[in-house]
Write a protein that holds these residues in place. Structure first.
Motif, PDB file in Angstrom:
ATOM      1  N   THR A 162       0.840  -1.193   0.000  1.00  0.00           N
ATOM      2  CA  THR A 162       0.000   0.000   0.000  1.00  0.00           C
ATOM      3  C   THR A 162       0.876   1.244   0.000  1.00  0.00           C
ATOM      4  O   THR A 162       2.044   1.190   0.376  1.00  0.00           O
ATOM      5  CB  THR A 162      -0.944   0.056   1.222  1.00  0.00           C
ATOM      6  OG1 THR A 162      -0.166   0.092   2.415  1.00  0.00           O
ATOM      7  CG2 THR A 162      -1.901  -1.118   1.248  1.00  0.00           C
ATOM      8  N   VAL A 211     -13.530  10.940  -1.399  1.00  0.00           N
ATOM      9  CA  VAL A 211     -13.357   9.518  -1.743  1.00  0.00           C
ATOM     10  C   VAL A 211     -13.916   8.645  -0.628  1.00  0.00           C
ATOM     11  O   VAL A 211     -14.063   9.082   0.512  1.00  0.00           O
ATOM     12  CB  VAL A 211     -11.870   9.149  -1.971  1.00  0.00           C
ATOM     13  CG1 VAL A 211     -11.310   9.834  -3.193  1.00  0.00           C
ATOM     14  CG2 VAL A 211     -11.027   9.446  -0.749  1.00  0.00           C
ATOM     15  N   VAL A 220     -13.694   4.284   0.764  1.00  0.00           N
ATOM     16  CA  VAL A 220     -12.914   3.054   0.647  1.00  0.00           C
ATOM     17  C   VAL A 220     -13.418   2.281  -0.572  1.00  0.00           C
ATOM     18  O   VAL A 220     -14.631   2.136  -0.762  1.00  0.00           O
ATOM     19  CB  VAL A 220     -13.031   2.199   1.934  1.00  0.00           C
ATOM     20  CG1 VAL A 220     -12.360   0.851   1.744  1.00  0.00           C
ATOM     21  CG2 VAL A 220     -12.413   2.938   3.109  1.00  0.00           C
ATOM     22  N   LEU A 239      -8.046  13.820  -2.208  1.00  0.00           N
ATOM     23  CA  LEU A 239      -8.557  12.791  -1.307  1.00  0.00           C
ATOM     24  C   LEU A 239      -9.202  13.411  -0.072  1.00  0.00           C
ATOM     25  O   LEU A 239      -9.981  12.765   0.621  1.00  0.00           O
ATOM     26  CB  LEU A 239      -7.418  11.864  -0.865  1.00  0.00           C
ATOM     27  CG  LEU A 239      -6.605  11.219  -1.982  1.00  0.00           C
ATOM     28  CD1 LEU A 239      -5.441  10.435  -1.394  1.00  0.00           C
ATOM     29  CD2 LEU A 239      -7.488  10.323  -2.830  1.00  0.00           C
ATOM     30  N   ALA A 292      -3.624  12.361  -4.140  1.00  0.00           N
ATOM     31  CA  ALA A 292      -3.031  11.040  -4.328  1.00  0.00           C
ATOM     32  C   ALA A 292      -1.703  11.196  -5.059  1.00  0.00           C
ATOM     33  O   ALA A 292      -1.620  11.911  -6.061  1.00  0.00           O
ATOM     34  CB  ALA A 292      -3.969  10.153  -5.124  1.00  0.00           C
ATOM     35  N   VAL A 308      -8.593   3.246  -2.993  1.00  0.00           N
ATOM     36  CA  VAL A 308      -8.542   3.646  -1.589  1.00  0.00           C
ATOM     37  C   VAL A 308      -8.735   2.382  -0.745  1.00  0.00           C
ATOM     38  O   VAL A 308      -9.798   1.759  -0.779  1.00  0.00           O
ATOM     39  CB  VAL A 308      -9.628   4.695  -1.261  1.00  0.00           C
ATOM     40  CG1 VAL A 308      -9.609   5.031   0.218  1.00  0.00           C
ATOM     41  CG2 VAL A 308      -9.443   5.935  -2.115  1.00  0.00           C
ATOM     42  N   ILE A 361      -9.172   4.704   4.989  1.00  0.00           N
ATOM     43  CA  ILE A 361      -9.109   6.110   5.381  1.00  0.00           C
ATOM     44  C   ILE A 361      -8.924   6.088   6.890  1.00  0.00           C
ATOM     45  O   ILE A 361      -9.789   5.635   7.625  1.00  0.00           O
ATOM     46  CB  ILE A 361     -10.386   6.880   4.980  1.00  0.00           C
ATOM     47  CG1 ILE A 361     -10.567   6.810   3.461  1.00  0.00           C
ATOM     48  CG2 ILE A 361     -10.300   8.332   5.464  1.00  0.00           C
ATOM     49  CD1 ILE A 361     -11.877   7.367   2.956  1.00  0.00           C
ATOM     50  N   VAL A 366      -4.532   8.347   4.510  1.00  0.00           N
ATOM     51  CA  VAL A 366      -5.205   7.423   3.608  1.00  0.00           C
ATOM     52  C   VAL A 366      -4.185   6.397   3.129  1.00  0.00           C
ATOM     53  O   VAL A 366      -3.021   6.725   2.909  1.00  0.00           O
ATOM     54  CB  VAL A 366      -5.789   8.183   2.386  1.00  0.00           C
ATOM     55  CG1 VAL A 366      -6.451   7.242   1.405  1.00  0.00           C
ATOM     56  CG2 VAL A 366      -6.775   9.253   2.832  1.00  0.00           C
ATOM     57  N   LEU A 414      -3.502   3.778  -0.028  1.00  0.00           N
ATOM     58  CA  LEU A 414      -3.892   3.448  -1.393  1.00  0.00           C
ATOM     59  C   LEU A 414      -3.278   2.110  -1.800  1.00  0.00           C
ATOM     60  O   LEU A 414      -2.134   1.831  -1.456  1.00  0.00           O
ATOM     61  CB  LEU A 414      -3.417   4.527  -2.364  1.00  0.00           C
ATOM     62  CG  LEU A 414      -3.974   5.931  -2.187  1.00  0.00           C
ATOM     63  CD1 LEU A 414      -3.316   6.878  -3.209  1.00  0.00           C
ATOM     64  CD2 LEU A 414      -5.471   5.939  -2.361  1.00  0.00           C
TER      65      LEU A 414
END
Length: 183
Positions: free
Chosen positions: A101, A124, A126, A136, A150, A156, A159, A174, A176
């Motif tokens: 991630t 945004v 999830v 975001l 981002a 996503v 969060i 967050v 990603l």
């Protein structure tokens, strides 16, 4: 840029502060206070009206017997509460960022907002697919809204902060999951 590096105002000496300048005296006192306090600081807030200073240490950084040092000029240091009434700190320093991630971190201290205005849909959720540069969230600091974008395209995954929640510098906001990565 430091105050000494700023160009002088017309009619003012470049090096010497103006006699009786409250701001320069307060600046000097705050620097002295920060140097005199025990342990690493988490937060230092200064208010000029009635001259109050709030100091918060990092978790487990201040020995039990440590007390704030007196500071010339009448400033008063107030330590963050450390008993049961204190806001609970997370067990670890920072939750781990799972492998695979990308962490989007707070670029400054402020308040995180998940939507452009109260009652509006969040930027945004999830599971949403995002593009590099897409907003975001927002971190508000000193009445300025700073977009959180981002760094790369992806989905996503998580969060980590709630709407209108205070955030610290470099806090993970967050997570990603990069495009084409495992789901």
């Amino acid at each position: 840029m430091r105050p000494a590096e700023l160009p002088a105002r017309p009619g003012q000496a470049a090096e010497e502060p103006v006699a009786g300048d409250e701001t320069s005296g307060l600046h000097h006192e705050v620097v002295e206070l920060a140097r005199a306090l025990p342990g690493p600081l988490r937060r230092l807030t200064v208010r000029s009206g009635d001259r109050a200073v709030e100091v918060e240490w990092a978790a487990d950084a201040v020995p039990a017997a440590a007390a704030p040092a007196p500071v010339p000029g009448g400033l008063q240091a107030v330590a963050a509460p450390s008993g049961p009434a204190a806001v609970p700190e997370p067990a670890g320093e920072e939750p781990e960022v799972p492998e695979g991630t990308i962490a989007v971190r707070a670029p400054l201290v402020g308040t995180f907002y998940a939507a452009p205005s109260p009652g509006a849909e969040p930027f945004v959720r999830v599971g949403d697919e995002v593009e590099a540069g897409q907003t975001l969230g927002i971190v508000e600091a000193m009445k300025l809204m700073n977009p959180i974008v981002a760094d790369a395209a992806g989905a996503v995954a998580e969060i980590r902060v709630g709407d209108a929640e205070s955030v610290e510098y470099d806090q993970v906001l967050v997570l990603l999951r990069p495009s084409g990565g495992p789901r």
